[in-house]
Design a protein around this motif. Structure first.
Motif, PDB file in Angstrom:
ATOM      1  N   VAL A 260      38.727  43.689  47.112  1.00  0.00           N
ATOM      2  CA  VAL A 260      38.256  43.175  45.828  1.00  0.00           C
ATOM      3  C   VAL A 260      39.138  41.996  45.445  1.00  0.00           C
ATOM      4  CG1 VAL A 260      37.879  43.720  43.400  1.00  0.00           C
ATOM      5  CG2 VAL A 260      37.490  45.474  45.138  1.00  0.00           C
ATOM      6  N   TYR A 261      38.517  40.842  45.238  1.00  0.00           N
ATOM      7  CA  TYR A 261      39.311  39.655  44.923  1.00  0.00           C
ATOM      8  C   TYR A 261      39.070  39.130  43.513  1.00  0.00           C
ATOM      9  CZ  TYR A 261      35.191  36.642  45.500  1.00  0.00           C
ATOM     10  OH  TYR A 261      33.964  36.049  45.370  1.00  0.00           O
ATOM     11  N   GLY A 262      38.172  39.736  42.769  1.00  0.00           N
ATOM     12  CA  GLY A 262      37.929  39.245  41.418  1.00  0.00           C
ATOM     13  C   GLY A 262      37.308  40.318  40.547  1.00  0.00           C
ATOM     14  N   VAL A 263      37.688  40.318  39.252  1.00  0.00           N
ATOM     15  CA  VAL A 263      37.155  41.273  38.276  1.00  0.00           C
ATOM     16  C   VAL A 263      36.818  40.508  37.005  1.00  0.00           C
ATOM     17  CG1 VAL A 263      37.545  43.395  36.997  1.00  0.00           C
ATOM     18  CG2 VAL A 263      38.620  43.095  39.218  1.00  0.00           C
ATOM     19  N   ASP A 264      35.606  40.704  36.489  1.00  0.00           N
ATOM     20  CA  ASP A 264      35.192  40.116  35.217  1.00  0.00           C
ATOM     21  C   ASP A 264      34.683  41.227  34.313  1.00  0.00           C
ATOM     22  OD1 ASP A 264      35.745  37.476  35.933  1.00  0.00           O
ATOM     23  OD2 ASP A 264      33.809  37.268  36.932  1.00  0.00           O
ATOM     24  N   ILE A 265      35.020  41.140  33.030  1.00  0.00           N
ATOM     25  CA  ILE A 265      34.489  42.067  32.037  1.00  0.00           C
ATOM     26  C   ILE A 265      33.689  41.249  31.031  1.00  0.00           C
ATOM     27  CG2 ILE A 265      35.017  43.825  30.329  1.00  0.00           C
ATOM     28  CD1 ILE A 265      37.622  44.362  31.735  1.00  0.00           C
ATOM     29  N   PHE A 266      32.376  41.456  30.998  1.00  0.00           N
ATOM     30  CA  PHE A 266      31.498  40.683  30.146  1.00  0.00           C
ATOM     31  C   PHE A 266      31.240  41.422  28.837  1.00  0.00           C
ATOM     32  CE2 PHE A 266      30.374  39.361  34.472  1.00  0.00           C
ATOM     33  CZ  PHE A 266      30.526  37.987  34.349  1.00  0.00           C
ATOM     34  N   SER A 267      30.756  40.678  27.881  1.00  0.00           N
ATOM     35  CA  SER A 267      30.370  41.299  26.618  1.00  0.00           C
ATOM     36  C   SER A 267      29.262  42.309  26.889  1.00  0.00           C
ATOM     37  CB  SER A 267      29.877  40.226  25.637  1.00  0.00           C
ATOM     38  OG  SER A 267      28.760  39.531  26.184  1.00  0.00           O
ATOM     39  N   GLY A 268      29.321  43.398  26.168  1.00  0.00           N
ATOM     40  CA  GLY A 268      28.392  44.479  26.433  1.00  0.00           C
ATOM     41  C   GLY A 268      28.981  45.537  27.345  1.00  0.00           C
ATOM     42  N   GLY A 269      30.225  45.326  27.811  1.00  0.00           N
ATOM     43  CA  GLY A 269      30.889  46.327  28.625  1.00  0.00           C
ATOM     44  C   GLY A 269      30.460  46.353  30.071  1.00  0.00           C
ATOM     45  N   ILE A 270      30.031  45.229  30.599  1.00  0.00           N
ATOM     46  CA  ILE A 270      29.621  45.141  32.000  1.00  0.00           C
ATOM     47  C   ILE A 270      30.794  44.619  32.830  1.00  0.00           C
ATOM     48  CG2 ILE A 270      27.974  44.194  33.644  1.00  0.00           C
ATOM     49  CD1 ILE A 270      26.758  46.075  31.600  1.00  0.00           C
ATOM     50  N   ILE A 271      31.184  45.395  33.840  1.00  0.00           N
ATOM     51  CA  ILE A 271      32.253  44.980  34.755  1.00  0.00           C
ATOM     52  C   ILE A 271      31.625  44.421  36.019  1.00  0.00           C
ATOM     53  CG2 ILE A 271      34.138  45.785  36.217  1.00  0.00           C
ATOM     54  CD1 ILE A 271      34.874  47.783  34.133  1.00  0.00           C
ATOM     55  N   ARG A 272      32.099  43.270  36.448  1.00  0.00           N
ATOM     56  CA  ARG A 272      31.648  42.679  37.707  1.00  0.00           C
ATOM     57  C   ARG A 272      32.817  42.648  38.689  1.00  0.00           C
ATOM     58  NH1 ARG A 272      29.405  36.605  37.943  1.00  0.00           N
ATOM     59  NH2 ARG A 272      31.603  36.177  37.430  1.00  0.00           N
ATOM     60  N   LEU A 273      32.622  43.310  39.822  1.00  0.00           N
ATOM     61  CA  LEU A 273      33.603  43.284  40.902  1.00  0.00           C
ATOM     62  C   LEU A 273      33.143  42.290  41.959  1.00  0.00           C
ATOM     63  CD1 LEU A 273      34.345  47.082  41.472  1.00  0.00           C
ATOM     64  CD2 LEU A 273      35.589  45.478  40.033  1.00  0.00           C
ATOM     65  N   LYS A 274      34.050  41.447  42.381  1.00  0.00           N
ATOM     66  CA  LYS A 274      33.763  40.502  43.456  1.00  0.00           C
ATOM     67  C   LYS A 274      34.500  40.969  44.708  1.00  0.00           C
ATOM     68  CE  LYS A 274      33.233  36.554  40.332  1.00  0.00           C
ATOM     69  NZ  LYS A 274      33.708  35.183  39.995  1.00  0.00           N
TER      70      LYS A 274
END
Length: 695
Positions: A260-274
């Motif tokens: 895993v090289y990237g993590v984003d937390i968006f509004s609405g509580g959505i986590i994106r793993l790259k």
């Protein structure tokens, strides 16, 4: 209390940048910022008519110096999150926070020789009357559990405490390190009871969904299980770090190049793993000279090597799979090989370089042995052998073997051609063509003849068989063979009956012709102690011509070994049955070194059916020497009289019996040597000597 308008706390941006690893360029960052907006003035009592003012400035390496001056004091606070560079396989989120008090254009000075009370690294202390945790707007947190998490994280800051900027900074670090908050702003508020220190925090969002990009081999079930406990709860960055570590660990445990090289937390509580997975872009074969190590031209065709690989282009590269591929190529016996992954031109892909050092493929060999089918003295069973083998015919790993074995009774001349992988076949099917002329002792069934003369059985065989893996650890073989067999005396004169008048051929002629269809299924096990083995084969005589024999024979063998502390228990069971018109010398012979020990070869019985069971306990004694205790039992299932001519009955073979004894075994460069002394149920004793494991 008067206000000091020149005194204020401010904060720098809060960032979660992506780290860079040697294998991947990690891009994209999320920026969180907060601004400390409240300012207040603090007036200190004049002790002994001296007004003491303080200035605390954070320097590099967290070095702090203090001074006093009469001008207003500007305090600057900085909190940031930063990710360190990580190696392949790990990408934890690391946090650091810094808090400093600074004053523009400050100069070191003292007044009337009096300094404020110094804290760590020379910082002055400020008395704090109350410590609170609030949201970023200064209101109480809706969730009291999060407020308690922040308060529990505090170590230095408490009511009625004299604090330095360094201690406040450490508590800011601790709040951030709890993992529940995306930002933390220390705010100083003037009150009647002194300074009120308020930590304004911004909790993370609740987890409502997950998006994973680039994970082609990572099971979705694994991700679901990893995030199931956190769904609907506030995202804890420490827990998220553990999940990321477990994902990277999943790749590492399987030898896969991925992380895993990237993590984003968006509004609405959505986590994106790259996720980045290294796919195989190209596979190339380089031949190296055995002596110099320089590139050279190889004899083996590259396609012959590449078809052994389970690693294919476009797959995520696995180091474990690469090791299995090396083992598979080494098992060909033609070369030494190593696989080196190198970064490809495309980001996230690797090229596999196979360095191959070939071995000599052709050789002559000679040896000697003892036949197990000899019922008289051991010397009569001695034989010598000579062979030539070419293991890489046409550069395709095809094998040609020509061998000759010659003894006083037994002899075999054999030509074998084997293609271990038929070109164009995706099931790894092999083909073997065999031509053989052999002569073996017939005393197993018919015993010695008049005047103690010997009897031999001659076979001329030619055929083809195909083998292939059926499933993991299972293989199957099917073939078609023509065979002509007949009996001869010591002077090579053909015989159709033995000394007792029993027929030696099924057709009544000097020789029997048969076309045999053979099928065999093998589970070889691992070969280690504690493993199992199973073999079953069937032969069907096809009466293509009226005089050709028609019969069916089935034979099965199984073994199981069990560890008993330092010892090992080995259990073996074998059995078979034959129906139809078959040569009497093909009957199942019971007794001997690989059957029921304590009896001569074939002396216990011979029949259309049989069963033999054996058990033995072996124990390591000294170095390669083992001691063994064994017992055997065999029975012809009352089928001896059903063999044409009843050769067992004519020789008074009892048809059933047992044997037991002790022995030693030696693992030598020539193979396993066995020396066993056995007793049978008729109070006879016999010494057995053989090569290899019992069959």
């Amino acid at each position: 209390m008067r206000q000091n308008d020149g005194v204020s706390f401010t904060s720098s941006p809060l960032k979660i940048p992506l780290s860079q690893t040697p294998a991947f360029q990690l891009t994209g960052t999320r920026h969180l910022a907060f601004q400390l907006i409240d300012s207040l003035r603090n007036r200190f009592n004049n002790v002994k008519h001296h007004l003491t003012q303080f200035n605390v400035s954070a320097q590099s390496e967290l070095g702090v110096r203090s001074s006093t001056r009469r001008s207003p004091l500007l305090c600057f606070a900085s909190v940031s999150l930063a990710a360190e560079k990580q190696s392949i396989g790990r990408s934890p989120l690391l946090y650091s926070a810094s808090l400093s008090l600074t004053q523009p254009d400050s100069t070191e000075s003292t007044q009337d020789g009096h300094l404020a009370t110094a804290g760590r690294y020379g910082e002055d202390r400020v008395l704090v009357g109350e410590v609170l945790v609030r949201n970023k707007d200064g209101d109480e947190l809706e969730r009291k559990d999060l407020e308690m998490e922040a308060l529990n994280a505090l170590k230095a800051c408490g009511a009625n405490s004299a604090l330095t900027a360094w201690e406040i900074q450490e508590d800011v670090d601790r709040i951030i390190d709890s993992g529940y908050f995306s930002s933390c702003t220390p705010v100083a508020v003037d009150s009647r009871d002194g300074i009120r220190l308020v930590f304004q925090v911004e909790p993370n969002q609740e987890l409502r969904g997950l998006v994973c990009e680039g994970a082609n081999v990572l099971p979705s079930k694994f991700l679901e299980n990893a995030f199931r406990d956190g769904h609907g709860k506030v995202v804890n960055l420490k827990r998220l770090d553990q999940v990321i570590s477990s994902i990277n660990g999943w790749y590492m445990d399987r030898g896969l190049l991925g992380l895993v090289y990237g993590v984003d937390i968006f509004s609405g509580g959505i986590i994106r793993l790259k996720v980045a997975e290294s796919e195989v872009d190209d596979i190339s074969v380089h031949f190296l000279d055995r002596k110099t190590g320089e590139p050279t031209k190889g004899k083996t065709k590259p396609a012959t090597i590449l078809r052994q690989l389970t690693t294919k282009k476009g797959q995520v590269y696995s180091r474990l799979q690469g090791k299995r591929d090396v083992d598979a190529i080494s098992a060909m016996g033609l070369m030494d090989v190593s696989i080196l992954p190198q970064s490809a031109g495309d980001a996230g892909k690797v090229d596999l370089i196979m360095n191959v050092v070939e071995r000599p493929s052709g050789r002559f060999s000679a040896g000697a042995g003892i036949s197990s089918g000899i019922t008289s003295d051991l010397l009569s069973g001695l034989f010598g052998s000579f062979a030539y083998s070419e293991r890489n015919l046409f550069g395709k790993n095809q094998k040609l073997n020509v061998s000759l074995e010659r003894g006083q009774i037994d002899s075999t001349f054999r030509i074998n051609y084997t293609d271990p992988w038929i070109e164009g076949n995706d099931k790894q099917t092999s083909r073997t063509i065999t031509v053989q002329n052999s002569r073996s002792s017939g005393t197993l069934v018919h015993g010695n003849q008049h005047g103690n003369s010997s009897l031999s059985i001659g076979h001329v065989t030619a055929g083809v068989e195909f083998s292939r893996p059926l499933r993991p650890k299972w293989s199957g073989t099917a073939g078609l063979f023509f065979q002509r067999s007949g009996a001869h005396d010591e002077k090579r004169n053909p015989l159709i009956k033995d000394f007792y008048g029993s027929p030696l051929t099924a057709s009544g002629k000097l020789c029997d012709d048969m076309l045999l269809a053979k099928v065999e299924c093998v589970y070889p096990g691992s070969g280690n102690k504690g493993s199992s083995m199973f073999i079953i084969n069937m032969e069907q005589g096809l009466p293509v011509l009226p005089d050709w024999l028609y019969f069916n024979r089935v034979n099965a063998r199984a073994s199981k070994s069990v560890k008993l502390g330092p010892a090992c228990l080995l259990l073996r069971l074998s059995g078979g049955h034959v129906v139809g018109n078959f040569p009497p010398h093909e009957a199942f012979a019971i007794g001997g070194t690989n059957s029921v020990r304590g009896y001569k070869e074939g002396a216990l019985g011979s029949g259309r059916s049989y069963v033999v069971g054996s058990s033995e306990v072996s124990l390591k004694m000294l170095g390669p020497v083992e001691g063994v205790i064994f017992s055997d039992y065999g029975h012809d299932l009352w089928s001896g009289p059903n063999v044409p001519g009843n050769p067992a009955g004519a020789r008074n073979k009892c048809g059933s019996g047992y044997g037991y004894g002790i022995g030693i075994r030696l693992n030598s460069p020539l193979g396993l040597l066995r020396l066993e002394y056995a007793f049978n149920d008729r109070f006879a004793k016999r010494l057995h000597f053989a090569f290899g494991n019992p069959k």
